[in-house]
Design an enzyme around this catalytic site. Structure first.
Site, PDB file in Angstrom:
ATOM      1  N   ASP A   1       1.257  -1.145  -0.043  1.00  0.00           N
ATOM      2  CA  ASP A   1       0.257   0.362   0.440  1.00  0.00           C
ATOM      3  C   ASP A   1       0.776   1.211   0.034  1.00  0.00           C
ATOM      4  OD1 ASP A   1      -2.173   1.437  -0.159  1.00  0.00           O
ATOM      5  OD2 ASP A   1      -2.568   1.245   2.364  1.00  0.00           O
TER       6      ASP A   1
ATOM      7  N   ASN B   1     -10.356  -2.951  -6.884  1.00  0.00           N
ATOM      8  CA  ASN B   1      -9.601  -1.722  -7.366  1.00  0.00           C
ATOM      9  C   ASN B   1     -10.275  -1.673  -8.738  1.00  0.00           C
ATOM     10  OD1 ASN B   1      -6.670  -3.358  -5.912  1.00  0.00           O
ATOM     11  ND2 ASN B   1      -7.590  -1.858  -5.967  1.00  0.00           N
TER      12      ASN B   1
END
Length: 248
Positions: free
Chosen positions: A21, A69
């Site tokens: 991340d 996503n």
């Protein structure tokens, strides 16, 4: 500064999972587009894979692209898919050289055809690798994994291949896309976010969490070593007391 010498080579997690991340924030800090962060993260992936294999990790699972996503801007998703194809093509020779097998988990059918083709070719070329298995979680989420497992179990019950009274935790695990892999002993998450983001929900039941504020493109071998050292300070009790562990 501590380093690899301080790591107990007899206490290496067999399976490490990573939530990579911070690519977007890293790029924003440098005045670039989010895709710049994704491109710059390749070095972090390469160093993490190399260090994990060097230390003796047997499975390394990288959360590369979640089902959520797909909701990102179309331009970013397209760039990510192109980057995935390029990276797989570029890194396959290195995986072969280091006897690392590539596998993928997730709803692979939703990936573009060229991504599926590159993945299939790389997995076929590296299937004999026996040093470590690198698992890419692509179009994956924990809830999707549990849902597809439930559907398959229901179908087997309907056909008489599975009796509901015989279902155990091991049965459920055998229907997950990670069947045959040990559950992760360690989860590393970069960027400081303190959540597991729909990743390996069943498999992380007793996993040790290591969260660092470092953004993923800045993650290097020494940071992976730090995570392993932190893991080695933990007492893994699995519901027992420290006293019970001492006499076992």
């Amino acid at each position: 500064m501590t380093g690899k010498a301080e790591i107990d080579t007899q206490n290496i997690p067999s399976h490490v999972a990573v939530i990579m991340d911070g690519n977007g924030r890293w790029a924003k800090q440098r005045g670039g587009l989010r895709v710049f962060g994704h491109q710059s993260a390749i070095t972090a992936v390469r160093e993490t894979v190399e260090e994990a294999a060097e230390l003796g990790v047997r499975y390394l699972t990288l959360y590369a692209f979640s089902t959520e996503n797909w909701n990102r801007p179309a331009l970013e998703v397209m760039a990510l898919m192109q980057l995935l194809v390029h990276t797989i093509r570029q890194e396959t020779a290195t995986l072969l050289k280091n006897s690392i097998r590539l596998e993928a988990i997730g709803d692979i059918s939703t990936l573009p055809a060229n991504c599926r083709r590159e993945l299939a070719e790389a997995m076929e070329l590296t299937k004999a690798g026996n040093r470590m298995t690198l698992v890419l979680a692509l179009s994956y989420s924990g809830r999707w994994d549990l849902t597809q497992a439930a559907k398959r179990m229901a179908a087997d019950v309907a056909s008489g291949q599975l009796q509901p009274t015989n279902v155990t935790e091991a049965t459920v695990a055998s229907y997950l896309v990670t069947a045959g892999m040990p559950d992760p002993e360690l989860l590393i998450r970069t960027s400081g976010e303190q959540r597991i983001s729909n990743f390996l929900l069943w498999q992380l039941a007793y996993t040790e969490l290591y969260i660092t504020d470092l953004l993923w493109p800045d993650f290097r071998k020494q940071h992976f070593q730090e995570a392993i050292r932190a893991y080695q300070t933990r007492e893994r009790r699995f519901g027992k007391t420290s006293e019970q562990l001492a006499v076992s």
